[in-house]
Design an enzyme around this catalytic site. Sequence first.
Site: not given
Length: 346
Positions: A60, A94, A164, A194, A217, A288, A296
């Site tokens: 705003e 705001c 994957a 990520r 990276r 991952e 789990s």
Amino acid sequence: MAESTLFSTLDAHYMQRCFYLARLGRGYVAPNPMVGCVVVAEGRIIGEGYHRQYGEPHAEVNALNSVKERHLLPQSTVYVNLEPCSHHGKTPPCADRLVYEGVKKVVICNVDPNPQVAGRGIEKLRKAGIEVETGLLEKEGWELNKRFFTYFTQKRPYIILKWAQTADGFLDAFNDKPIRISTEITKALVHQMRAEESAILVGTQTALKDNPSLHTRRWFGKHPLRIAIDKNGKIPPTHHLLDGTQDTLIVNQTRNDAPYLQVDFGQNIIPQLLTELYNRKIQSLIVEGGEKTLKSFIEGNYFDEIQVEIGSYTCKQGTPAPVLPQSGLQQEIQRIGNGTFVHYYK
């Protein structure tokens, strides 16, 4: 719930512009939400802005500062996808700035679930004589900031399970070497993911076998908080996770000095970890881990979304990919090169 259903197609157009602007802050504003703002007068946009960086001015303020025709503000309508804040945080409220500028009307997509706001911004605007409408494209607004809303309504991060697998359904082969499933393109997309989330978690076996760095990276942006489950301290100090290059938590049963987090492995450790992340204001978590860790989270129903990359490679035997829930999931399929991404949503 929406307070009015009298929104026009033009109203929706301006709110969609707010969504577009808000997304420009993805990966930079957490734990704040993504917010865009548009100022309209005489049937045209006279100012717009978005929340660019955590700790910097909100959408705003940036939108109001961009207005050159200041004399039009008293007759303007301000569109914003989240209720204007009403409290002092990193920046002033705001809602106060909107009152100061004397705008005529404010149209809001979602009410802020943060207890420090939660309708107080709307109340402040109305008390100042500003007309307020809420609920415009409410569902789309929730989707935009689902991490923020999940954090405040469920008291935990938004959880994305990611893995994957080979074309024939395996995570890896029965050997000590990881198999190549991802391509250079899909690796870059994973690093983008990520950079846009707050934390990433792997299990002990993944940490030992793959020695991952869990950084970004291959993409621009910040590194996530990296988390590894290591009950008995098996991860050696020479591994990347302990190189001190980014914020890290090693979940274990004995140590509680940085970067270690001690939890009770005699109980389910996932709720303990999620509570810790909530207290640290971590709003999203990528899991991952390997088959055991992912299983789990699935069996405990600790997830909001699942992303599966399916490669073209087959290995015929190995560690099977996790079994997906049999119901309650919608899916979207995206083909990239020789591989496929399947996104599952509750």
